[in-house]
Write a protein that holds these residues in place. Structure first.
Motif, PDB file in Angstrom:
ATOM      1  N   ALA A  49     -27.310  11.275  32.834  1.00  0.00           N
ATOM      2  CA  ALA A  49     -27.506  12.690  33.158  1.00  0.00           C
ATOM      3  C   ALA A  49     -26.205  13.466  32.990  1.00  0.00           C
ATOM      4  CB  ALA A  49     -28.022  12.823  34.594  1.00  0.00           C
ATOM      5  N   VAL A  50     -25.105  12.894  33.466  1.00  0.00           N
ATOM      6  CA  VAL A  50     -23.819  13.589  33.359  1.00  0.00           C
ATOM      7  C   VAL A  50     -23.379  13.652  31.905  1.00  0.00           C
ATOM      8  CG1 VAL A  50     -21.509  13.728  34.292  1.00  0.00           C
ATOM      9  CG2 VAL A  50     -23.280  12.632  35.606  1.00  0.00           C
ATOM     10  N   ALA A  51     -23.562  12.531  31.199  1.00  0.00           N
ATOM     11  CA  ALA A  51     -23.163  12.493  29.793  1.00  0.00           C
ATOM     12  C   ALA A  51     -23.936  13.548  28.993  1.00  0.00           C
ATOM     13  CB  ALA A  51     -23.419  11.099  29.227  1.00  0.00           C
ATOM     14  N   LEU A  52     -25.194  13.705  29.321  1.00  0.00           N
ATOM     15  CA  LEU A  52     -26.030  14.669  28.611  1.00  0.00           C
ATOM     16  C   LEU A  52     -25.543  16.091  28.860  1.00  0.00           C
ATOM     17  CD1 LEU A  52     -28.595  15.301  27.029  1.00  0.00           C
ATOM     18  CD2 LEU A  52     -29.881  15.120  29.135  1.00  0.00           C
ATOM     19  N   ALA A  53     -25.204  16.388  30.116  1.00  0.00           N
ATOM     20  CA  ALA A  53     -24.774  17.750  30.438  1.00  0.00           C
ATOM     21  C   ALA A  53     -23.399  18.045  29.854  1.00  0.00           C
ATOM     22  CB  ALA A  53     -24.751  17.937  31.951  1.00  0.00           C
ATOM     23  N   GLN A  54     -22.641  17.011  29.484  1.00  0.00           N
ATOM     24  CA  GLN A  54     -21.331  17.229  28.859  1.00  0.00           C
ATOM     25  C   GLN A  54     -21.443  18.019  27.570  1.00  0.00           C
ATOM     26  OE1 GLN A  54     -19.573  13.359  28.271  1.00  0.00           O
ATOM     27  NE2 GLN A  54     -17.758  14.116  29.301  1.00  0.00           N
ATOM     28  N   PHE A  55     -22.563  17.853  26.881  1.00  0.00           N
ATOM     29  CA  PHE A  55     -22.761  18.580  25.633  1.00  0.00           C
ATOM     30  C   PHE A  55     -22.657  20.081  25.848  1.00  0.00           C
ATOM     31  CE2 PHE A  55     -24.733  14.680  24.083  1.00  0.00           C
ATOM     32  CZ  PHE A  55     -24.342  14.680  22.758  1.00  0.00           C
ATOM     33  N   LEU A  56     -22.972  20.521  27.069  1.00  0.00           N
ATOM     34  CA  LEU A  56     -22.984  21.953  27.331  1.00  0.00           C
ATOM     35  C   LEU A  56     -21.583  22.502  27.526  1.00  0.00           C
ATOM     36  CD1 LEU A  56     -25.986  21.965  29.794  1.00  0.00           C
ATOM     37  CD2 LEU A  56     -25.994  22.728  27.447  1.00  0.00           C
ATOM     38  N   ASN A  57     -20.576  21.594  27.633  1.00  0.00           N
ATOM     39  CA  ASN A  57     -19.214  22.078  27.853  1.00  0.00           C
ATOM     40  C   ASN A  57     -18.693  22.858  26.664  1.00  0.00           C
ATOM     41  OD1 ASN A  57     -19.261  20.862  30.265  1.00  0.00           O
ATOM     42  ND2 ASN A  57     -18.077  19.059  29.669  1.00  0.00           N
ATOM     43  N   SER A  58     -19.177  22.517  25.487  1.00  0.00           N
ATOM     44  CA  SER A  58     -18.656  23.189  24.305  1.00  0.00           C
ATOM     45  C   SER A  58     -19.779  23.971  23.628  1.00  0.00           C
ATOM     46  CB  SER A  58     -18.062  22.158  23.350  1.00  0.00           C
ATOM     47  OG  SER A  58     -18.699  22.215  22.108  1.00  0.00           O
ATOM     48  N   ASP A  59     -19.397  25.062  22.961  1.00  0.00           N
ATOM     49  CA  ASP A  59     -20.406  25.901  22.329  1.00  0.00           C
ATOM     50  C   ASP A  59     -20.810  25.380  20.954  1.00  0.00           C
ATOM     51  OD1 ASP A  59     -20.734  27.646  24.339  1.00  0.00           O
ATOM     52  OD2 ASP A  59     -19.204  29.056  23.679  1.00  0.00           O
ATOM     53  N   GLU A  60     -20.036  24.449  20.416  1.00  0.00           N
ATOM     54  CA  GLU A  60     -20.256  24.022  19.044  1.00  0.00           C
ATOM     55  C   GLU A  60     -20.886  22.638  18.980  1.00  0.00           C
ATOM     56  OE1 GLU A  60     -17.440  25.607  16.437  1.00  0.00           O
ATOM     57  OE2 GLU A  60     -18.094  27.309  17.665  1.00  0.00           O
ATOM     58  N   SER A  61     -21.495  22.211  20.059  1.00  0.00           N
ATOM     59  CA  SER A  61     -22.042  20.861  20.072  1.00  0.00           C
ATOM     60  C   SER A  61     -23.211  20.747  19.108  1.00  0.00           C
ATOM     61  CB  SER A  61     -22.519  20.510  21.474  1.00  0.00           C
ATOM     62  OG  SER A  61     -21.449  20.397  22.345  1.00  0.00           O
ATOM     63  N   PRO A  62     -23.404  19.556  18.561  1.00  0.00           N
ATOM     64  CA  PRO A  62     -24.590  19.319  17.736  1.00  0.00           C
ATOM     65  C   PRO A  62     -25.814  19.204  18.639  1.00  0.00           C
ATOM     66  CG  PRO A  62     -23.234  17.359  17.855  1.00  0.00           C
ATOM     67  CD  PRO A  62     -22.532  18.394  18.653  1.00  0.00           C
ATOM     68  N   TRP A  63     -26.633  20.238  18.629  1.00  0.00           N
ATOM     69  CA  TRP A  63     -27.748  20.282  19.572  1.00  0.00           C
ATOM     70  C   TRP A  63     -28.805  19.234  19.281  1.00  0.00           C
ATOM     71  CZ3 TRP A  63     -25.453  22.465  23.113  1.00  0.00           C
ATOM     72  CH2 TRP A  63     -24.650  23.579  22.898  1.00  0.00           C
ATOM     73  N   ASN A  64     -28.903  18.851  17.996  1.00  0.00           N
ATOM     74  CA  ASN A  64     -29.913  17.826  17.699  1.00  0.00           C
ATOM     75  C   ASN A  64     -29.536  16.492  18.341  1.00  0.00           C
ATOM     76  OD1 ASN A  64     -27.771  17.747  15.980  1.00  0.00           O
ATOM     77  ND2 ASN A  64     -28.945  17.178  14.171  1.00  0.00           N
ATOM     78  N   PHE A  65     -28.210  16.180  18.382  1.00  0.00           N
ATOM     79  CA  PHE A  65     -27.802  14.944  19.068  1.00  0.00           C
ATOM     80  C   PHE A  65     -28.140  15.051  20.555  1.00  0.00           C
ATOM     81  CE2 PHE A  65     -24.078  14.139  15.925  1.00  0.00           C
ATOM     82  CZ  PHE A  65     -24.998  13.987  14.909  1.00  0.00           C
ATOM     83  N   MET A  66     -27.861  16.254  21.108  1.00  0.00           N
ATOM     84  CA  MET A  66     -28.105  16.428  22.536  1.00  0.00           C
ATOM     85  C   MET A  66     -29.581  16.237  22.865  1.00  0.00           C
ATOM     86  SD  MET A  66     -27.211  19.591  25.023  1.00  0.00           S
ATOM     87  CE  MET A  66     -28.469  20.701  24.524  1.00  0.00           C
ATOM     88  N   MET A  67     -30.441  16.831  22.037  1.00  0.00           N
ATOM     89  CA  MET A  67     -31.867  16.720  22.326  1.00  0.00           C
ATOM     90  C   MET A  67     -32.376  15.303  22.105  1.00  0.00           C
ATOM     91  SD  MET A  67     -33.071  19.337  23.635  1.00  0.00           S
ATOM     92  CE  MET A  67     -32.603  21.010  23.931  1.00  0.00           C
ATOM     93  N   ALA A  68     -31.793  14.602  21.125  1.00  0.00           N
ATOM     94  CA  ALA A  68     -32.192  13.205  20.942  1.00  0.00           C
ATOM     95  C   ALA A  68     -31.791  12.389  22.174  1.00  0.00           C
ATOM     96  CB  ALA A  68     -31.537  12.636  19.687  1.00  0.00           C
ATOM     97  N   THR A  69     -30.568  12.644  22.678  1.00  0.00           N
ATOM     98  CA  THR A  69     -30.149  11.972  23.912  1.00  0.00           C
ATOM     99  C   THR A  69     -31.102  12.315  25.052  1.00  0.00           C
ATOM    100  OG1 THR A  69     -27.911  12.421  23.156  1.00  0.00           O
ATOM    101  CG2 THR A  69     -28.138  11.510  25.355  1.00  0.00           C
ATOM    102  N   ALA A  70     -31.451  13.606  25.135  1.00  0.00           N
ATOM    103  CA  ALA A  70     -32.337  14.042  26.220  1.00  0.00           C
ATOM    104  C   ALA A  70     -33.679  13.329  26.144  1.00  0.00           C
ATOM    105  CB  ALA A  70     -32.541  15.554  26.139  1.00  0.00           C
ATOM    106  N   ILE A  71     -34.197  13.157  24.918  1.00  0.00           N
ATOM    107  CA  ILE A  71     -35.507  12.513  24.801  1.00  0.00           C
ATOM    108  C   ILE A  71     -35.417  11.045  25.208  1.00  0.00           C
ATOM    109  CG2 ILE A  71     -37.219  11.739  23.117  1.00  0.00           C
ATOM    110  CD1 ILE A  71     -36.840  14.442  21.756  1.00  0.00           C
ATOM    111  N   ILE A  72     -34.341  10.376  24.752  1.00  0.00           N
ATOM    112  CA  ILE A  72     -34.202   8.959  25.126  1.00  0.00           C
ATOM    113  C   ILE A  72     -34.056   8.830  26.640  1.00  0.00           C
ATOM    114  CG2 ILE A  72     -32.734   6.922  24.887  1.00  0.00           C
ATOM    115  CD1 ILE A  72     -32.161   7.819  22.053  1.00  0.00           C
ATOM    116  N   TYR A  73     -33.308   9.777  27.224  1.00  0.00           N
ATOM    117  CA  TYR A  73     -33.116   9.764  28.684  1.00  0.00           C
ATOM    118  C   TYR A  73     -34.425  10.023  29.415  1.00  0.00           C
ATOM    119  CZ  TYR A  73     -31.701  11.876  33.182  1.00  0.00           C
ATOM    120  OH  TYR A  73     -31.579  12.212  34.494  1.00  0.00           O
ATOM    121  N   ALA A  74     -35.279  10.857  28.830  1.00  0.00           N
ATOM    122  CA  ALA A  74     -36.533  11.205  29.508  1.00  0.00           C
ATOM    123  C   ALA A  74     -37.597  10.131  29.345  1.00  0.00           C
ATOM    124  CB  ALA A  74     -37.066  12.543  28.971  1.00  0.00           C
ATOM    125  N   MET A  75     -37.398   9.224  28.391  1.00  0.00           N
ATOM    126  CA  MET A  75     -38.457   8.240  28.122  1.00  0.00           C
ATOM    127  C   MET A  75     -38.756   7.305  29.300  1.00  0.00           C
ATOM    128  SD  MET A  75     -39.791   9.256  25.581  1.00  0.00           S
ATOM    129  CE  MET A  75     -41.197   8.196  25.410  1.00  0.00           C
TER     130      MET A  75
END
Lengths: 313, 304
Positions: free
Chosen positions: A263-289
């Motif tokens: 959960a913390v690792a996932l929210a780290q993506f929000l620290n920067s404005d230039e993050s690759p959002w597709n990686f973040m959402m893939a992480t989010a989906i794996i986390y939600a599974m």
């Protein structure tokens, strides 16, 4: 709100015993009226159902679409991506991005925290409910009131003092700080459900075991726990999901990549404005599974848990 | 509670039982030791992680100067207003929708049952991914929501999260989206526990739609509905995730609620005492709520 299925009973033409020709003429006249109204209601219900489905699925669909986006930096937000690919998932699984360098380790941390919280909640909750409900300890009501109070205090309001206290206990940046905090918030529900469920287990079992010379621990372990199995499954699932889904306490108490949970690792993506959002959402989906699988797998038990301490008699 | 996965301990609907006997012959000697030993883990947990933080928090927030500093801060006053709207609208809207939907899901059609499985998905999804997704969905420039508006109606939607009121509305919408299934299921279980005979009896007496609702459904559901409203008020008051991830408290900290502003004071602005004082200002509302809820939940243990 009208209870519509009763209307179907009314809509049935009455069974005419020895129906005369007059009734036979009248019936076809009335039927279209009922049928029209029923079809109207059914059409409305289907339209409402479609609305519900879109409402429920839109954010999930959005998540999936962003994760399938093949661009690394340009975020298009298209309703369907131009080149859908599973590349983002490959990056997450192979830890091929610096935010995700310890992804599987963090995934393990999440599991470790979840399972430990589950085990501690079940152990502490069942022991407490046993003394309150079965052994009827004096002042047991104070224990159940304490549990009830913990249940209704918002956890986020306790976060700041809890953070300082964890430093004081020497648990800063340790998974145990999160485990203990979350166990504290999961146990009251466990005590409540166990006490409710325990009422359905006859006291005579305890009494006969005592006559046979069993001590309280043996009664707890060999009689109480096995009979509580359905409640244990329901509360265990609840505790596991609570721990897996928690963000605030993880974020405050864990700071290094090695101690973080997903959960913390996932929210780290929000620290920067230039993050690759597709990686973040893939992480989010794996986390939600895991929660989704667990939820749908244990749906019957979860529903049982809800209605057990919930509302159905 | 800031957790997304919640469950609700409301007593089962059963007739109150006579108090049961304690253990056969009462407890003697070693049994007391066992009984106390069994209670020790929970008591220790409660003292160490509930009582101690509460007392420590009370001590941290005991300086009256903090409160004058707080009431002079316009961000705090905005946050109070936002919290009132967030809780007031969020809880009541959600509970009303949940009540309506629980009636809808009583329909006995195969597609309604299938829909229920889909409908539960927001609840099964962890809060964090869901709210992050909603944050991107509502993004003004690239968000899918505006793209859909454009495709379907040719409307160029506004930049939702750049405005105080629309940002707050998005937070409330996200909170409703996440928690609606849970409360619908609670109320559905409540509706299903109403004996069918009552409706049949009412139908025999000539009651239809509205009258059945007014004289059967409403009286039997009112208490459950009230308990749900109270409980969800406490949950919404402490909800951190929706505001933190959907609008992020922005623009310019105008959509913060008490739960998020306290954390921002403590960790972004490094003013932990001010953060605690901010949370403490919710106590005049929280304490009566907790008291009423404790009574309600305890009373409902026997009958509901």
């Amino acid at each position: 709100m009208s209870v519509t299925y009763d209307r179907t009973i009314q809509a049935k033409p009455p069974v005419a015993v020895g129906a005369g020709p007059a009734q036979a003429v009248r019936r076809p006249k009335r039927r279209p009226h009922y049928r029209l109204r029923r079809y109207g209601i059914e059409a409305l219900a289907i339209a409402g159902g479609l609305l519900i489905a879109v409402w429920s699925l839109l954010p999930i669909y959005n998540m999936v679409i962003i994760s399938l986006d093949s661009h690394d930096d340009v975020f298009s937000g298209a309703v369907w991506p131009a080149n859908p690919s599973l590349g983002a998932f490959r990056v997450v699984v192979t830890e091929d991005f610096w935010y995700l360098a310890r992804f599987w380790h963090q995934f393990g941390n999440s599991f470790y925290v979840g399972l430990t919280v589950m085990f501690l909640t079940l152990a502490i909750g069942s022991l407490a409910s046993f003394t309150i409900g079965r052994m009827r300890i004096r002042h047991g009501w104070m224990l159940s009131n304490a549990a009830l109070m913990t249940y209704v205090i918002p956890a986020s309001f306790l976060a700041i003092p809890m953070y300082s206290i964890m430093q004081y206990y020497g648990l800063s940046n340790s998974l145990w700080s999160v485990i203990l905090a979350l166990t504290t918030f999961a146990t009251p529900y466990a005590i409540f459900i166990f006490s409710q469920y325990g009422k359905s287990i006859p006291m005579e079992l305890d009494e006969s075991a005592r006559i046979d010379g069993a001590n309280p621990w043996q009664i707890y372990f060999w009689i109480y726990l096995p009979l509580m199995a359905p409640a244990l499954v329901a509360v265990g699932t609840y505790a596991l999901l609570l721990a897996w889904n928690e963000y605030l306490y993880n974020f405050l108490l864990l700071s290094t990549p090695d101690s973080m949970t997903v959960a913390v690792a996932l929210a780290q993506f929000l620290n920067s404005d230039e993050s690759p959002w597709n990686f973040m959402m893939a992480t989010a989906i794996i986390y939600a599974m895991p929660p989704i699988i667990l939820y749908y797998g244990f749906r019957r038990y979860m529903a049982a848990g809800l209605t057990m301490g919930g509302v159905k008699g | 509670m800031s957790v997304s996965q919640r469950a609700l301990p409301i007593g089962r609907i059963t007739a109150a039982r006579p108090a049961r006997r304690a253990w056969f012959g009462g407890m003697r000697g070693a049994d007391y030791v066992w009984a106390i030993a069994f209670a020790v883990p929970y008591v220790a947990l409660f003292l160490a992680f509930v009582i101690y933080p509460i007392c420590y928090g009370l001590w941290l927030g005991s300086d009256p100067q903090l409160y004058s500093q707080l009431f002079e801060d316009p961000r705090y006053l905005t946050a109070v207003l936002n919290t009132v709207i967030y809780v007031g609208v969020g809880v009541n809207l959600k509970m009303f929708l949940a009540f309506m939907l629980s009636g809808f899901f009583m329909r006995k059609r195969w597609w309604v049952k299938a829909l229920l499985v889909v409908f539960i998905l927001p609840w099964a999804t962890p809060a964090l991914p869901a709210y992050i997704s909603i944050h991107w969905l509502m993004n003004g420039q690239w968000g899918m929501f505006n793209n859909i508006l454009w495709l379907l109606f040719g409307i160029d939607g506004p930049v939702y999260l750049n405005s105080h009121w629309m940002g707050l509305a998005c937070n409330i919408g996200a909170y409703v989206w996440k928690n609606l299934p849970f409360w619908t299921i609670i109320l559905l279980a409540g509706r299903m526990s109403i004996p069918q005979e009552l409706y049949e009896a009412a139908a025999v007496d000539g009651a239809t739609g509205m009258r059945k609702f007014a004289h059967v459904t409403y009286p039997l559901m009112a208490n459950l509905y009230l308990v749900c409203i109270l409980l969800d008020t406490v949950f919404a008051l402490g909800d951190f995730n929706a505001t933190y991830f959907v609008s992020g408290g922005g623009p310019a900290m105008s959509t913060e609620v008490l739960a998020t502003l306290g954390i921002k004071y403590a960790y972004t602005l490094a003013l932990p005492r001010l953060g605690v004082a901010e949370v403490m200002t919710a106590l005049p509302v929280l304490i009566p709520l907790v008291y009423i809820l404790m009574r309600k939940l305890r009373v409902s243990e026997g009958q509901l």
